[in-house]
Motif scaffolding. Structure first.
Motif, PDB file in Angstrom:
ATOM      1  N   LEU A 258     -34.895  70.651-136.534  1.00 56.06           N
ATOM      2  CA  LEU A 258     -35.906  70.409-137.416  1.00 56.06           C
ATOM      3  C   LEU A 258     -36.130  71.687-138.157  1.00 56.06           C
ATOM      4  O   LEU A 258     -36.868  72.603-138.142  1.00 56.06           O
TER       5      LEU A 258
ATOM      6  N   ALA B 297     -36.627  71.684-130.530  1.00 51.79           N
ATOM      7  CA  ALA B 297     -36.638  71.776-132.073  1.00 51.79           C
ATOM      8  C   ALA B 297     -35.446  72.107-132.680  1.00 51.79           C
ATOM      9  O   ALA B 297     -34.928  71.674-133.573  1.00 51.79           O
TER      10      ALA B 297
ATOM     11  N   PHE C 147     -33.058  68.999-132.190  1.00 53.08           N
ATOM     12  CA  PHE C 147     -33.486  67.874-133.255  1.00 53.08           C
ATOM     13  C   PHE C 147     -33.098  68.205-134.782  1.00 53.08           C
ATOM     14  O   PHE C 147     -33.365  67.551-135.681  1.00 53.08           O
TER      15      PHE C 147
ATOM     16  N   LYS D 280     -40.897  66.209-135.855  1.00 49.66           N
ATOM     17  CA  LYS D 280     -39.881  65.163-135.553  1.00 49.66           C
ATOM     18  C   LYS D 280     -40.225  63.840-136.244  1.00 49.66           C
ATOM     19  O   LYS D 280     -39.421  63.038-136.801  1.00 49.66           O
TER      20      LYS D 280
ATOM     21  N   LYS E  63     -38.975  63.723-139.516  1.00 52.29           N
ATOM     22  CA  LYS E  63     -37.607  63.399-139.743  1.00 52.29           C
ATOM     23  C   LYS E  63     -37.510  61.784-139.388  1.00 52.29           C
ATOM     24  O   LYS E  63     -36.607  61.137-140.402  1.00 52.29           O
TER      25      LYS E  63
END
Length: 269
Positions: free
Chosen positions: A166, A161, A164, A129, A132
């Protein structure tokens, strides 16, 4: 490295790990043998890392959540150049930085302290994260044990995860079917893992985790979601009397057993 070279390095790491555990009189050799092929593929093929710049901001991140297999990580790091190879002989000795669980404050190449099971994946989600949020291009990889997947914190991390998005995160579950003291099936059976991970919004690849031909493409896969690898492995892989035996979770070989194991692993070189 190509597949043949990776297989050779993995056998060398197994031999050195065996020696280190035997000489220290302690370790977690069964789970180390099951995960060494994956560690080898990561450090000698997949991870963008620089041993002389262990904290380079562009490095890929790797978390060994099953931290009790630290010796296998130390041997791999030494062979890759992060620490001196001769330092492996200090494993578990007084004042050694090579403790029974990895310590990021002492050992170059260790990203975070691990040992308490169920923590590594949440930390890896945070790393992914962070990439990102900052626009960093590094990938994050984490290895858990299959028994470790009984911890509820892992499933919270899996949900986060996916939420988000990911796609820079890869989870590898070392699915050797045994944990401390018993089989997975007799404890709290989380298998089959693939449909559960898929239900949490992950892409999933299922492989033979002791076969380089399958490990490498799985680790190099890039999709649009977090990627889970269910790696079917054998506890004690490569040593006949250890394989798939729960007592080798943290048993130490006798001199006679050590000699047999050395002969079996050396024959494969």
């Amino acid at each position: 490295m190509d597949i043949i070279e990776l297989e050779r390095v993995a056998r060398e790491i197994r031999l050195r790990d065996l020696q280190a555990v035997f000489e220290a009189g302690a370790g977690h050799i069964g789970g180390e043998m099951s995960v060494i092929d994956i560690l080898t593929a990561l450090y000698f093929r997949v991870l963008n890392v620089w041993p002389d710049q262990a904290k380079h901001p562009d490095r890929d991140r790797f978390v060994l959540s099953k931290g009790h297999t630290a010796c296998a990580l130390y041997v791999t790091l030494a062979k890759r150049g992060f620490i001196p190879e001769e330092e492996i002989s200090t494993f578990l000795q007084p004042h050694s930085r090579l403790n029974g669980h990895p310590n990021c404050n002492k050992v170059p190449g260790v990203e975070t302290n691990t040992g308490p099971l169920g923590h590594g994946l949440p930390v890896a989600v945070g790393m992914a994260k962070a990439a990102k949020l900052s626009g960093a291009k590094y990938q994050t990889y984490v290895i858990t044990g299959d028994g470790e997947m009984q911890e509820g914190s892992n499933w919270e991390a899996l949900m986060a995860a996916a939420q988000f998005g990911l796609d820079n995160l890869t989870l590898i579950v070392d699915h050797n079917r045994f944990q401390q003291g018993a089989s997975l099936a007799d404890t709290n059976n989380v298998a089959p893992l693939r449909p559960k991970l898929e239900a949490f919004g992950w892409d999933v690849t299922e492989i033979n985790g002791n076969s380089m031909d399958e490990i490498v493409p799985a680790l190099e896969y890039r999709g649009s979601r977090p990627h889970g690898i269910v790696a079917h492995t054998n506890k004690g892989h490569g040593i006949s009397f250890m394989q798939d035996r729960v007592d080798w979770h943290h048993k130490v070989p006798s001199k006679e057993q050590y000699d047999i194991a050395v002969a079996e692993l050396s024959e494969a070189l």
